[in-house]
Design an enzyme around this catalytic site. Sequence first.
Site, PDB file in Angstrom:
ATOM      1  N   GLY A  63     -45.525 -22.755  58.857  1.00 25.35           N
ATOM      2  CA  GLY A  63     -45.032 -21.423  58.524  1.00 25.35           C
ATOM      3  C   GLY A  63     -43.538 -21.464  58.306  1.00 25.35           C
ATOM      4  O   GLY A  63     -42.850 -22.336  58.852  1.00 25.35           O
ATOM      5  N   GLN A  89     -34.972 -18.273  57.436  1.00 36.69           N
ATOM      6  CA  GLN A  89     -34.775 -19.696  57.735  1.00 36.69           C
ATOM      7  C   GLN A  89     -34.181 -20.464  56.555  1.00 36.69           C
ATOM      8  O   GLN A  89     -33.671 -21.568  56.731  1.00 36.69           O
ATOM      9  CB  GLN A  89     -36.099 -20.353  58.156  1.00 36.69           C
ATOM     10  CG  GLN A  89     -36.611 -19.831  59.500  1.00 36.69           C
ATOM     11  CD  GLN A  89     -37.896 -20.531  59.883  1.00 36.69           C
ATOM     12  OE1 GLN A  89     -38.970 -20.133  59.468  1.00 36.69           O
ATOM     13  NE2 GLN A  89     -37.792 -21.572  60.684  1.00 36.69           N
ATOM     14  N   CYS A 115     -40.514 -24.827  65.918  1.00 38.00           N
ATOM     15  CA  CYS A 115     -39.917 -24.052  64.824  1.00 38.00           C
ATOM     16  C   CYS A 115     -39.078 -24.996  63.982  1.00 38.00           C
ATOM     17  O   CYS A 115     -38.359 -25.827  64.537  1.00 38.00           O
ATOM     18  CB  CYS A 115     -39.045 -22.946  65.414  1.00 38.00           C
ATOM     19  SG  CYS A 115     -38.280 -21.902  64.163  1.00 38.00           S
ATOM     20  N   LEU A 116     -39.180 -24.852  62.659  1.00 41.04           N
ATOM     21  CA  LEU A 116     -38.415 -25.741  61.781  1.00 41.04           C
ATOM     22  C   LEU A 116     -36.911 -25.521  61.943  1.00 41.04           C
ATOM     23  O   LEU A 116     -36.122 -26.393  61.588  1.00 41.04           O
ATOM     24  CB  LEU A 116     -38.842 -25.549  60.318  1.00 41.04           C
ATOM     25  CG  LEU A 116     -40.280 -25.986  60.001  1.00 41.04           C
ATOM     26  CD1 LEU A 116     -40.638 -25.662  58.563  1.00 41.04           C
ATOM     27  CD2 LEU A 116     -40.484 -27.475  60.283  1.00 41.04           C
ATOM     28  N   HIS A 129     -45.247 -15.492  65.118  1.00 40.64           N
ATOM     29  CA  HIS A 129     -43.993 -16.260  65.198  1.00 40.64           C
ATOM     30  C   HIS A 129     -43.137 -15.991  63.947  1.00 40.64           C
ATOM     31  O   HIS A 129     -41.938 -15.748  64.047  1.00 40.64           O
ATOM     32  CB  HIS A 129     -44.356 -17.753  65.325  1.00 40.64           C
ATOM     33  CG  HIS A 129     -43.212 -18.716  65.257  1.00 40.64           C
ATOM     34  ND1 HIS A 129     -42.911 -19.586  66.281  1.00 40.64           N
ATOM     35  CD2 HIS A 129     -42.301 -18.962  64.278  1.00 40.64           C
ATOM     36  CE1 HIS A 129     -41.854 -20.318  65.932  1.00 40.64           C
ATOM     37  NE2 HIS A 129     -41.472 -19.957  64.718  1.00 40.64           N
ATOM     38  N   GLU A 130     -43.792 -15.997  62.772  1.00 40.86           N
ATOM     39  CA  GLU A 130     -43.038 -15.806  61.519  1.00 40.86           C
ATOM     40  C   GLU A 130     -42.537 -14.369  61.380  1.00 40.86           C
ATOM     41  O   GLU A 130     -41.409 -14.143  60.932  1.00 40.86           O
ATOM     42  CB  GLU A 130     -43.885 -16.207  60.303  1.00 40.86           C
ATOM     43  CG  GLU A 130     -44.370 -17.654  60.280  1.00 40.86           C
ATOM     44  CD  GLU A 130     -43.277 -18.686  60.530  1.00 40.86           C
ATOM     45  OE1 GLU A 130     -42.112 -18.438  60.195  1.00 40.86           O
ATOM     46  OE2 GLU A 130     -43.602 -19.745  61.101  1.00 40.86           O
ATOM     47  N   HIS A 154     -39.412 -13.816  63.215  1.00 39.51           N
ATOM     48  CA  HIS A 154     -38.208 -14.280  62.504  1.00 39.51           C
ATOM     49  C   HIS A 154     -37.600 -13.138  61.689  1.00 39.51           C
ATOM     50  O   HIS A 154     -36.377 -13.052  61.563  1.00 39.51           O
ATOM     51  CB  HIS A 154     -38.563 -15.418  61.533  1.00 39.51           C
ATOM     52  CG  HIS A 154     -38.525 -16.784  62.134  1.00 39.51           C
ATOM     53  ND1 HIS A 154     -37.394 -17.355  62.651  1.00 39.51           N
ATOM     54  CD2 HIS A 154     -39.507 -17.723  62.285  1.00 39.51           C
ATOM     55  CE1 HIS A 154     -37.660 -18.589  63.088  1.00 39.51           C
ATOM     56  NE2 HIS A 154     -38.944 -18.834  62.876  1.00 39.51           N
TER      57      HIS A 154
HETATM   58 NI    NI Z   1     -39.969 -20.598  63.378  1.00 34.05          NI
END
Ligand code: NI
Length: 171
Positions: A45, A50, A92-93, A134-135, A138
């Site tokens: 995701g 991000q 998380c990226l 989670h997304e 963000h």
């Molecule tokens: Ni994340």
Amino acid sequence: MIRPILIHPDPRLKKVCEPVAEITPELRALAADMLETMYDAPGIGLAAPQVGVTKRLIVMDCIKDGPPEPLILFNPRIIWASEDVSTFEEGCLSIPDQYAEVKRPAEVQVRWLDETGTEQERQFSGLWATCVQHEIDHLDGKLFIDYLGPLKRQMITRKMEKLKRERARAV
Ligand code: NI
């Protein structure tokens, strides 16, 4: 086009993102870039902030084996959440190589606009449910480490500050 992923801490990761008023060709191109960036990372995701764009757009694909199932969600909203919760080890990226268990509703009903501007609604469960929550977090400037205790969160943040200093030196 693969876009650089912002690493925590970054003020752009703490912003409440703006809703998308109209799905323009530029936003469709952004969504395609985000999917490419997500698959390349690899991740399941990615949210627009991000990659430095504070708009309400996320992309996901939680299929591990089998044909890809890319999803593009503009203005996603959780309209129902189960009382049942489940715990997943999240990453998380924007917080590379750090993982922690987070408890969230096990199932959620989500409404969004797809890339053609058509309203979609779907019930997510399992990994998909955790990922979509989670997304969407963000988009409200919230990271999974915000669910952890302050000491653990500070420890991870300090590691990320160190990682960013090392990366800056390497360039
Ligand atoms: Ni994340």
